[in-house]
Design a protein around this motif. Sequence first.
Motif, PDB file in Angstrom:
ATOM      1  N   THR A   1       8.578  26.369  33.360  1.00 44.04           N
ATOM      2  CA  THR A   1       7.683  26.326  32.197  1.00 44.04           C
ATOM      3  C   THR A   1       7.598  24.896  31.645  1.00 44.04           C
ATOM      4  N   ILE A   2       6.593  24.669  30.813  1.00 41.62           N
ATOM      5  CA  ILE A   2       6.417  23.328  30.227  1.00 41.62           C
ATOM      6  C   ILE A   2       7.660  22.944  29.414  1.00 41.62           C
ATOM      7  N   GLU A   3       8.216  23.927  28.701  1.00 39.98           N
ATOM      8  CA  GLU A   3       9.420  23.630  27.910  1.00 39.98           C
ATOM      9  C   GLU A   3      10.571  23.174  28.823  1.00 39.98           C
ATOM     10  N   GLU A   4      10.698  23.814  29.963  1.00 41.69           N
ATOM     11  CA  GLU A   4      11.757  23.403  30.917  1.00 41.69           C
ATOM     12  C   GLU A   4      11.522  21.979  31.409  1.00 41.69           C
ATOM     13  N   MET A   5      10.260  21.632  31.653  1.00 41.19           N
ATOM     14  CA  MET A   5       9.926  20.271  32.088  1.00 41.19           C
ATOM     15  C   MET A   5      10.306  19.248  31.017  1.00 41.19           C
TER      16      MET A   5
ATOM     17  N   LEU B   1       7.450  20.961  19.769  1.00 39.13           N
ATOM     18  CA  LEU B   1       8.291  21.128  20.963  1.00 39.13           C
ATOM     19  C   LEU B   1       9.074  19.843  21.254  1.00 39.13           C
ATOM     20  N   TYR B   2       8.398  18.704  21.189  1.00 38.18           N
ATOM     21  CA  TYR B   2       9.077  17.436  21.494  1.00 38.18           C
ATOM     22  C   TYR B   2      10.181  17.156  20.476  1.00 38.18           C
ATOM     23  N   GLU B   3       9.890  17.488  19.214  1.00 44.02           N
ATOM     24  CA  GLU B   3      10.897  17.273  18.156  1.00 44.02           C
ATOM     25  C   GLU B   3      12.093  18.194  18.375  1.00 44.02           C
ATOM     26  N   LYS B   4      11.791  19.452  18.702  1.00 40.62           N
ATOM     27  CA  LYS B   4      12.855  20.451  18.906  1.00 40.62           C
ATOM     28  C   LYS B   4      13.773  20.025  20.058  1.00 40.62           C
TER      29      LYS B   4
END
Length: 336
Positions: A71-75, A97-100
């Motif tokens: 997934t994009i989050e995994e990337m 997402l980037y901040e998290k």
Amino acid sequence: SKVKVAINGYGTIGKRVADAVFLQDDMEVIGISKTKPNFEARTAVLKGFPVYVPESSMDAFKKAGLPVAGTIEEMVKKADIVVDCTPGKIGITNKELYEKVGVKAIWQGGESKDVCSLSFNAEANYDQAYGADYARVVSCNTTGLCRAIYPLDQKYGVEKVRVTIVRRAGDPGDIKTGPVDALVLDPVKLPSHHGPDVKTIMPHINITSAAIKAPTTFMHLHVLNIKLKKECTVDDIKKLFVSRPRIKLISDGISSTAEIIEFGRDLGRSRNDMWESCVFKDSISIDDGELYFFQAIHQESDVIPENIDAIRAMTKLEKDNLKSIEKTNKALRKIG
Ligand code: NAD
């Protein structure tokens, strides 16, 4: 070890950033993201880039027979820095997402200047990006304007800039955008956003701009009129522009954007990309103390080397902007 770069969004800009990162020896592509299993996704797979997709797109990619790495989050979690190349106004929705995840991120010029506190141009403000977590590489037109205005201001002082931009209506692969036959005031109310956008990099510059959309796909064309504080000659300006790493003086009978792109093809540039600002040498004139010239901007590619330099500055790979620019240029340029 090499800096790990993820490219979120693999369209006109993203696919070029991926190829440009691939050509550098101090950074690597750890993945690209796509939302739809189209030919660009197929290209990424064929080029060997791991493809990440939103959870909701997994099935569609499976059906299309395209391998998915996650997934994009995994990337994003695997990366040192994300280059967000999603369409304008989408990029900001990824900020959470980037901040998290706590990853550095670069946005493109289609995002509002408020997406982060730093707008970037490699020649004008590389130092400010050194070690920064977030930056926005300004748009193709703003990048082209900064490359001309910054050295002129350093050497002669810029009193005011007036620019008219004839914009390409859509990119060559775009089958949805018009007009097919019109000149469109873009926008009717002046100034266009380009002048104010230059001020996000150089706040002290007095600049206004007007823009017109034209039915062409090759390049944008700028008609510039600049009043300088110190006197200089046409030869001084030619010498100054020749000395800049991302200005190419165009001559040898070329009088159109079509011929510049043909020149790019003949040089064997990847995708005929002319990523330097293309200043028409013989257009450089001084009349009644004011400087005039035309420059053409290849919208698909001029921001690509800027993204590479932004990665180097933000991840502290290189402190000196001219060294980074030279390294990037060398990797992208075969001849010409
Ligand atoms: P594009 O439409 O060609 O590509 C965008 C890509 O992002 C596509 O691959 C799309 O599938 C993908 N995408 C869409 N939604 C997504 C999402 N939610 N998550 C992940 N990926 C998603 O757009 P582009 O022309 O490459 O523009 C990207 C950015 O660069 C914009 O901010 C634009 O303003 C800027 N820019 C474009 C140009 C140009 O001339 N094309 C020049 C300079 C800057």
